[in-house]
Motif scaffolding. Structure first.
Motif, PDB file in Angstrom:
ATOM      1  N   HIS A 133       0.848  -1.188   0.000  1.00  0.00           N
ATOM      2  CA  HIS A 133       0.000   0.000   0.000  1.00  0.00           C
ATOM      3  C   HIS A 133       0.891   1.249   0.000  1.00  0.00           C
ATOM      4  CE1 HIS A 133      -2.743   3.045   1.732  1.00  0.00           C
ATOM      5  NE2 HIS A 133      -3.710   2.314   1.211  1.00  0.00           N
ATOM      6  N   LYS A 162       1.904   0.822   5.124  1.00  0.00           N
ATOM      7  CA  LYS A 162       1.355   0.168   6.313  1.00  0.00           C
ATOM      8  C   LYS A 162       0.899  -1.272   6.063  1.00  0.00           C
ATOM      9  CE  LYS A 162      -0.504   4.447   8.329  1.00  0.00           C
ATOM     10  NZ  LYS A 162      -1.771   5.118   8.748  1.00  0.00           N
ATOM     11  N   TRP A 163       0.593  -1.595   4.791  1.00  0.00           N
ATOM     12  CA  TRP A 163      -0.017  -2.892   4.507  1.00  0.00           C
ATOM     13  C   TRP A 163       0.585  -3.514   3.257  1.00  0.00           C
ATOM     14  CZ3 TRP A 163      -3.689   1.384   4.830  1.00  0.00           C
ATOM     15  CH2 TRP A 163      -4.125   1.593   6.140  1.00  0.00           C
ATOM     16  N   TYR A 193      -0.401  -6.628   0.356  1.00  0.00           N
ATOM     17  CA  TYR A 193      -1.448  -7.501  -0.184  1.00  0.00           C
ATOM     18  C   TYR A 193      -0.798  -8.544  -1.088  1.00  0.00           C
ATOM     19  CZ  TYR A 193      -4.352  -3.481   1.127  1.00  0.00           C
ATOM     20  OH  TYR A 193      -4.952  -2.448   1.818  1.00  0.00           O
ATOM     21  N   LEU A 204      -4.453  -9.701   3.342  1.00  0.00           N
ATOM     22  CA  LEU A 204      -3.927  -8.460   3.902  1.00  0.00           C
ATOM     23  C   LEU A 204      -2.971  -8.759   5.051  1.00  0.00           C
ATOM     24  CD1 LEU A 204      -3.999  -5.348   4.568  1.00  0.00           C
ATOM     25  CD2 LEU A 204      -6.070  -5.847   5.899  1.00  0.00           C
ATOM     26  N   THR A 253      -0.415  -6.591   7.919  1.00  0.00           N
ATOM     27  CA  THR A 253       0.079  -5.310   8.427  1.00  0.00           C
ATOM     28  C   THR A 253       1.599  -5.346   8.450  1.00  0.00           C
ATOM     29  OG1 THR A 253      -0.047  -6.085  10.714  1.00  0.00           O
ATOM     30  CG2 THR A 253      -1.931  -4.832   9.861  1.00  0.00           C
ATOM     31  N   ASN A 265      -7.584   0.904   8.170  1.00  0.00           N
ATOM     32  CA  ASN A 265      -6.996  -0.402   8.506  1.00  0.00           C
ATOM     33  C   ASN A 265      -6.559  -1.223   7.306  1.00  0.00           C
ATOM     34  OD1 ASN A 265      -9.416  -1.431   7.456  1.00  0.00           O
ATOM     35  ND2 ASN A 265     -10.376  -1.604   9.474  1.00  0.00           N
ATOM     36  N   GLY A 266      -6.714  -0.687   6.099  1.00  0.00           N
ATOM     37  CA  GLY A 266      -6.252  -1.382   4.904  1.00  0.00           C
ATOM     38  C   GLY A 266      -7.150  -2.485   4.406  1.00  0.00           C
ATOM     39  N   ARG A 267      -8.256  -2.739   5.094  1.00  0.00           N
ATOM     40  CA  ARG A 267      -9.124  -3.850   4.700  1.00  0.00           C
ATOM     41  C   ARG A 267      -9.851  -3.542   3.395  1.00  0.00           C
ATOM     42  NH1 ARG A 267     -11.179  -7.114   9.952  1.00  0.00           N
ATOM     43  NH2 ARG A 267      -9.276  -6.867  11.174  1.00  0.00           N
TER      44      ARG A 267
END
Length: 367
Positions: free
Chosen positions: A270, A274-275, A277, A288, A290, A342-344
């Protein structure tokens, strides 16, 4: 008024597909996921098996590999260069060049837009092609042939270059070779378009892992490699001055309960850092993780089903608000909203119809 965000989908051509397809991202009323749509704008360009795409946003160009075993009567694949109409998103073919190897599967533009680097999976080689001022491709300025094998009896009988990734400084090129279980490291001469083996010529992964795709974090301190054959991610620290990768962690791409056949495909970070995938073909998910910002290590958060089969590639919108997944064997692309907190992933639930999609790229609007 700014132009829309366009989405290009590369495909495998055949009975269903003719080339690169174009969509417009529609995101009115973002709180309602179902309002996130890919509005079809038709065939952007007819092209044989443009299975991976690269955008030069600054110069409004698109480059595609043509994943072929023969081009212009000779063994090997091709690379195509297109100009982009910023108002309509339409593509105009500028020219094609041989990829200097069989089955080209990945292409990246260097940071200055002066060269593209191509991974030829079938022959296990890497080529550098200059990009002229008018956007056309010149003849290859360098070709590097890999050699060797690894432990998998079918998939690792020889070299299979799967992707090329450049570091932030444009000084080093990293080539994931699935057949060798190595990330080969080259010094990249951005002026001459030449690759020279580095003094530390490779970083290894576990035998039989099969490194496929690699992504750096936005600050260049860490790199993440998706391993296709054992469904893992290898995490590396990166010393930019030395051009050196050091592995610090290996994590599974799968939830503990799943024990079926699976082959990870795409991995990306991302833009916030922070994330991370990764897509799973078999489990049919995008997972996902973290990122521990200081250590760079990953922690599994959740899986998101893709609603289709064989999610080969996904693209993250440059604004980081959306992610689009190419379900290769379901002929669909699914757009998800990315939760900024939260990147979800929050899938739209609305599928765009695309024949045999293999790669998705967002072109942000121009003013």
């Amino acid at each position: 008024m700014p132009n829309p965000t366009f989405v290009y989908v590369g495909t495998y051509t055949g009975p269903k597909s003719k080339g690169i397809y174009l969509f417009r991202l529609q995101t009115e009323n973002l709180e309602v996921s179902q309002n996130i749509l890919l509005v079809p704008l038709g065939l952007a360009a007819e092209s044989p098996s443009p299975s991976f795409l690269e955008l030069d946003v600054k110069r409004q160009r698109l480059f595609a590999v043509n994943e072929l075993s023969e081009f212009e009567g000779k063994p090997g694949g091709a690379v195509s260069a297109f100009s982009i109409d910023p108002k309509t998103g339409a593509l105009k073919l500028l020219n094609q060049r041989p990829s200097m190897g069989a089955g080209p599967c990945h292409i990246v533009s260097d940071k200055e837009g002066r060269h593209v680097l191509v991974a030829n999976y079938g022959s296990g080689s890497v080529a550098v092609l200059p990009v002229r001022a008018d956007g056309t491709l010149g003849a290859a300025s360098d070709v590097v042939q890999h050699a060797g094998k690894s432990v998998h009896p079918e998939r690792q009988k020889g070299p299979h270059a799967h992707c090329v990734t450049l570091d932030l400084a444009n000084r080093f090129a990293f080539v994931c070779d699935l057949g060798l279980d190595k990330i080969l490291v080259y010094r990249f001469d951005a002026a001459q378009g030449k690759l020279t083996p580095h003094t530390r010529p490779f970083a290894s992964v576990k035998p039989g892992a099969g490194p496929r795709h690699m992504a750096f974090r936005h600050d260049g301190r860490f790199a993440y490699v998706a391993n296709e054959l054992n469904s893992t991610i290898s995490v590396f620290t990166y010393d930019a001055a030395a051009g050196a990768l050091t592995e610090i962690q290996t994590v599974s791409t799968l939830p503990e309960y799943f024990d079926g056949v699976n082959y990870p495909a795409e991995i990306d970070v991302h833009p916030s850092g922070k994330w991370v995938y990764v897509s799973n073909r078999g489990h049919n998910s995008v997972v996902l993780f973290t990122v521990d910002f200081g250590k760079g290590t990953l922690t599994y958060v959740e899986e998101q089903g893709t609603g289709g089969k064989t999610p080969r590639h996904f693209g993250i919108e440059p604004s980081a608000k959306h992610l689009a997944i190419a379900n290769q064997e379901s002929d669909t692309v699914l757009v998800c909203r990315i939760d900024a907190g939260n990147g979800r992933l929050k899938p739209s639930g609305v599928f765009a119809s695309v024949p045999t999609p293999a790669c998705v790229k967002f072109l942000p609007p121009t003013e």
